[in-house]
Design a protein around this motif. Structure first.
Motif, mmCIF file in Angstrom:
data_model
loop_
_atom_site.group_PDB
_atom_site.id
_atom_site.type_symbol
_atom_site.label_atom_id
_atom_site.label_comp_id
_atom_site.label_asym_id
_atom_site.label_seq_id
_atom_site.Cartn_x
_atom_site.Cartn_y
_atom_site.Cartn_z
ATOM 1 N N ASP A 297 20.184 13.048 108.366
ATOM 2 C CA ASP A 297 19.942 12.708 106.962
ATOM 3 C C ASP A 297 18.901 11.597 106.815
ATOM 4 O O ASP A 297 19.072 10.625 106.074
ATOM 5 C CB ASP A 297 21.251 12.283 106.268
ATOM 6 C CG ASP A 297 21.123 12.333 104.745
ATOM 7 O OD1 ASP A 297 20.233 13.066 104.259
ATOM 8 O OD2 ASP A 297 21.898 11.638 104.052
ATOM 9 N N ILE A 298 17.810 11.739 107.561
ATOM 10 C CA ILE A 298 16.694 10.806 107.456
ATOM 11 C C ILE A 298 15.412 11.610 107.304
ATOM 12 O O ILE A 298 15.415 12.835 107.465
ATOM 13 C CB ILE A 298 16.586 9.886 108.695
ATOM 14 C CG1 ILE A 298 16.366 10.737 109.971
ATOM 15 C CG2 ILE A 298 17.814 8.992 108.824
ATOM 16 C CD1 ILE A 298 16.157 9.895 111.221
ATOM 17 N N GLY A 299 14.315 10.937 107.015
ATOM 18 C CA GLY A 299 13.047 11.630 106.856
ATOM 19 C C GLY A 299 12.411 11.963 108.193
ATOM 20 O O GLY A 299 12.617 11.262 109.189
ATOM 21 N N VAL A 300 11.631 13.043 108.215
ATOM 22 C CA VAL A 300 10.931 13.429 109.441
ATOM 23 C C VAL A 300 9.971 12.332 109.870
ATOM 24 O O VAL A 300 9.817 12.051 111.068
ATOM 25 C CB VAL A 300 10.158 14.755 109.233
ATOM 26 C CG1 VAL A 300 9.375 15.119 110.491
ATOM 27 C CG2 VAL A 300 11.101 15.878 108.870
ATOM 28 N N ALA A 301 9.338 11.676 108.886
ATOM 29 C CA ALA A 301 8.391 10.610 109.192
ATOM 30 C C ALA A 301 9.070 9.468 109.947
ATOM 31 O O ALA A 301 8.456 8.815 110.804
ATOM 32 C CB ALA A 301 7.766 10.080 107.898
ATOM 33 N N THR A 302 10.355 9.235 109.648
ATOM 34 C CA THR A 302 11.099 8.168 110.338
ATOM 35 C C THR A 302 11.219 8.479 111.824
ATOM 36 O O THR A 302 11.072 7.595 112.681
ATOM 37 C CB THR A 302 12.512 8.026 109.730
ATOM 38 O OG1 THR A 302 12.375 7.742 108.337
ATOM 39 C CG2 THR A 302 13.283 6.907 110.406
ATOM 40 N N ILE A 303 11.477 9.758 112.144
ATOM 41 C CA ILE A 303 11.590 10.162 113.550
ATOM 42 C C ILE A 303 10.267 9.973 114.272
ATOM 43 O O ILE A 303 10.210 9.418 115.380
ATOM 44 C CB ILE A 303 12.058 11.626 113.646
ATOM 45 C CG1 ILE A 303 13.505 11.740 113.146
ATOM 46 C CG2 ILE A 303 11.947 12.148 115.076
ATOM 47 C CD1 ILE A 303 14.047 13.140 113.134
ATOM 48 N N TYR A 304 9.182 10.419 113.633
ATOM 49 C CA TYR A 304 7.864 10.255 114.249
ATOM 50 C C TYR A 304 7.542 8.774 114.465
ATOM 51 O O TYR A 304 6.978 8.388 115.496
ATOM 52 C CB TYR A 304 6.780 10.898 113.388
ATOM 53 C CG TYR A 304 6.768 12.420 113.439
ATOM 54 C CD1 TYR A 304 6.659 13.096 114.651
ATOM 55 C CD2 TYR A 304 6.846 13.182 112.287
ATOM 56 C CE1 TYR A 304 6.644 14.470 114.718
ATOM 57 C CE2 TYR A 304 6.833 14.567 112.330
ATOM 58 C CZ TYR A 304 6.723 15.205 113.556
ATOM 59 O OH TYR A 304 6.712 16.579 113.616
ATOM 60 N N ARG A 305 7.898 7.961 113.499
ATOM 61 C CA ARG A 305 7.621 6.517 113.595
ATOM 62 C C ARG A 305 8.387 5.889 114.760
ATOM 63 O O ARG A 305 7.847 5.095 115.535
ATOM 64 C CB ARG A 305 7.969 5.805 112.285
ATOM 65 C CG ARG A 305 7.535 4.327 112.285
ATOM 66 C CD ARG A 305 7.855 3.625 110.991
ATOM 67 N NE ARG A 305 9.289 3.488 110.788
ATOM 68 C CZ ARG A 305 9.980 4.171 109.894
ATOM 69 N NH1 ARG A 305 9.386 5.043 109.099
ATOM 70 N NH2 ARG A 305 11.288 4.010 109.782
ATOM 71 N N MET A 306 9.675 6.267 114.901
ATOM 72 C CA MET A 306 10.498 5.719 115.988
ATOM 73 C C MET A 306 9.921 6.087 117.351
ATOM 74 O O MET A 306 9.868 5.263 118.273
ATOM 75 C CB MET A 306 11.934 6.235 115.859
ATOM 76 C CG MET A 306 12.678 5.703 114.665
ATOM 77 S SD MET A 306 14.271 6.538 114.409
ATOM 78 C CE MET A 306 15.170 5.976 115.850
ATOM 79 N N LEU A 307 9.492 7.352 117.484
ATOM 80 C CA LEU A 307 8.938 7.789 118.760
ATOM 81 C C LEU A 307 7.605 7.106 119.037
ATOM 82 O O LEU A 307 7.290 6.775 120.192
ATOM 83 C CB LEU A 307 8.743 9.312 118.739
ATOM 84 C CG LEU A 307 10.029 10.147 118.640
ATOM 85 C CD1 LEU A 307 9.689 11.611 118.450
ATOM 86 C CD2 LEU A 307 10.900 9.957 119.877
ATOM 87 N N LYS A 308 6.823 6.890 117.983
ATOM 88 C CA LYS A 308 5.511 6.240 118.157
ATOM 89 C C LYS A 308 5.695 4.773 118.549
ATOM 90 O O LYS A 308 4.951 4.248 119.395
ATOM 91 C CB LYS A 308 4.705 6.349 116.861
ATOM 92 C CG LYS A 308 3.283 5.824 116.985
ATOM 93 C CD LYS A 308 2.508 6.042 115.701
ATOM 94 C CE LYS A 308 1.077 5.539 115.831
ATOM 95 N NZ LYS A 308 0.299 5.718 114.599
ATOM 96 N N GLU A 309 6.682 4.104 117.927
ATOM 97 C CA GLU A 309 6.923 2.679 118.246
ATOM 98 C C GLU A 309 7.346 2.499 119.695
ATOM 99 O O GLU A 309 7.066 1.483 120.306
ATOM 100 C CB GLU A 309 8.001 2.123 117.300
ATOM 101 C CG GLU A 309 7.512 1.923 115.875
ATOM 102 C CD GLU A 309 8.611 1.488 114.938
ATOM 103 O OE1 GLU A 309 9.788 1.422 115.392
ATOM 104 O OE2 GLU A 309 8.332 1.206 113.762
ATOM 105 N N GLU A 310 8.015 3.531 120.247
ATOM 106 C CA GLU A 310 8.440 3.419 121.643
ATOM 107 C C GLU A 310 7.228 3.377 122.561
ATOM 108 O O GLU A 310 7.219 2.671 123.584
ATOM 109 C CB GLU A 310 9.325 4.621 122.018
ATOM 110 C CG GLU A 310 9.841 4.514 123.445
ATOM 111 C CD GLU A 310 10.398 5.835 123.965
ATOM 112 O OE1 GLU A 310 11.199 5.788 124.903
ATOM 113 O OE2 GLU A 310 10.001 6.866 123.428
#
Length: 448
Positions: free
Chosen positions: A434-447
């Motif tokens: 229940d989160i946005g797709v952009a949030t997932i991309y952001r988390m992976l990019k920050e890693e």
């Protein structure tokens, strides 16, 4: 003569020229030749199913055109070569229009032209036979029993629905969890329907960026947009006369759903950059792992498109609800994998079967197939035991909480686990969390 010899009928009333044609054709030992002096005598023997008939235009009892017409009425697969002194171009064109393969003017030096023409016919016949064989193999591969293996009541119901779907061109909506075999069902319907000889075109809506979906489905003209260096036909045109399978249809952006609805209602599409409509005739099969009616209520899916798609619904049960089908599928995967890799046949031990039946298979049939193929590879002898079955530990997610990590690290670990579980599909994981797709991309990019 061999029963599979290439049969040629020579129809020529001039005795000397008849012998010349027979001699030239007999130079190939694979050809079985019979000669006739009249059109009627040839027609009386068409039950022998010749592959080729060489036909004189002027016969004592019938005109060549009349013999040609009757041959095609009796067996349209017989190829007819007209051989005559007649050189009127209008007559030649008329003969070709009525199905003659070629027209050769009589001469003493006919050998090379005649043999080349017959050889071309034979090559085309062999190609047609190969295509027929391949189609039979494809149909066998996608027979109901080979597509959905099992004997459970749920599986029998699927067989019944697939059979009903093959009788008409009704739109079919296939639903079920990821990995239940929705595309296989779509192929089983197509390859057992009257459209089996036409294209089956599959489109995964979740795998196409939103800004490219319209071009992918409807095509575009040269120069329609930056990068459109040439005309490209879309999936609707590719699937013309066949079946278009729209997988994960719930992922289609709502802004494009109106154009899709119009294409379905009008049975025509308009390429990007064009004003000219193109008529289409393709059966539609859709698939989704979501409840489309719920998506309509959420405002994510058009109600009119939902009713357009509903058609014949086929809901595929998850593997955990199919009982002993798990073992039947496992045995089928073992047999196929061993055959493909030239391995000795292997069997499941009782302990291995018990372990499979106790596992919930969240990845369904797709997960079972991967588990079995790995198990076959790991097994040292001809038996697959429980230790060879590498299944996800249901307590695995609980291990997340046994390590000291920051909240950010916990979140990232959870997202990665779910991406592995759901075939690296960010949209599916975003929905689960229940989160946005952009949030997932952001988390992976920050890693990184």
């Amino acid at each position: 003569m061999e029963s599979n010899a290439f049969k040629i009928f020579v129809v020529e009333d001039d005795e000397w020229y008849n012998r010349l044609l027979v001699h030239n054709l007999s130079l190939n030992p694979d050809y079985e030749i019979q000669s006739f002096a009249t059109g009627k005598s040839c027609l009386d023997q068409l039950h022998q199913q010749p592959d080729v008939v060489t036909l004189d235009y002027r016969l004592p009892d019938m005109k060549g055109l009349e013999v040609l017409k009757q041959i095609k009425e009796i067996n349209e697969d017989v190829q007819v070569i007209l051989i005559s002194e007649q050189e009127d171009i209008e007559v030649v064109v008329d003969l070709l229009k009525h199905g003659a393969y070629d027209y050769i003017v009589k001469s003493k030096d006919i050998r090379e032209r005649l043999l080349n023409t017959v050889n071309n016919i034979r090559k085309e016949a062999q190609l047609k036979d190969e295509i027929k064989t391949l189609r039979k193999e494809v149909k066998k591969k996608y027979s109901y029993q080979n597509t959905i293996v099992g004997s459970s009541p749920a599986t029998q119901k699927i067989y019944d629905l697939i059979e009903k779907a093959t009788r008409t061109n009704v739109t079919v909506s296939v639903t079920g969890e990821t990995g239940t075999g929705k595309e296989l069902v779509a192929k089983a319907i197509h390859y057992n329907s009257t459209r089996a000889k036409q294209p089956f075109v599959a489109v995964n809506m979740a795998a196409i960026p939103t800004d490219l979906i319209e071009s992918e489905l409807f095509g575009h003209e040269k120069g329609a947009f930056t990068g459109a260096a040439a005309r490209r036909i879309g999936k609707f045109e590719e699937a013309n006369s066949g079946t278009l399978f729209l997988d994960e249809i719930a992922e289609m952006d709502i802004s494009l759903q109106a154009k899709l609805l119009r294409a379905l209602q009008e049975k025509e599409i308009i390429r990007i950059g064009s004003n000219k409509p193109v008529k289409i005739d393709c059966r539609i099969i859709i698939a989704t792992n979501k409840n489309l009616l719920d998506e309509v209520k959420k405002g994510n899916f058009r109600q009119d498109l939902y009713y357009r798609f509903y058609g014949l619904p086929i809901d595929l049960p998850p593997l955990r609800e199919r009982g002993n089908d798990i073992i039947l599928l496992a045995k089928s995967f073992i047999t196929n994998f061993c055959k493909e890799n030239k391995l000795e046949p292997k069997t499941l031990t009782a302990e291995a079967s018990k372990k499979l039946l106790a596992y919930p298979f969240p990845g369904n049939v797709r997960e079972l197939k991967s588990v079995i193929e790995l198990a076959v590879t790991l097994a040292d002898d001809r038996e697959i035991d429980a230790g060879n079955l590498i299944l996800d530990d249901p307590t695995d997610m609980e291990s997340l909480f046994t390590e000291n990590m920051t909240l950010r690290e916990y979140n990232l670990r959870l997202v990665k686990r779910l991406l592995d579980k759901y075939d690296n599909k960010p949209k599916v994981v975003a929905e689960k969390l229940d989160i946005g797709v952009a949030t997932i991309y952001r988390m992976l990019k920050e890693e990184d």
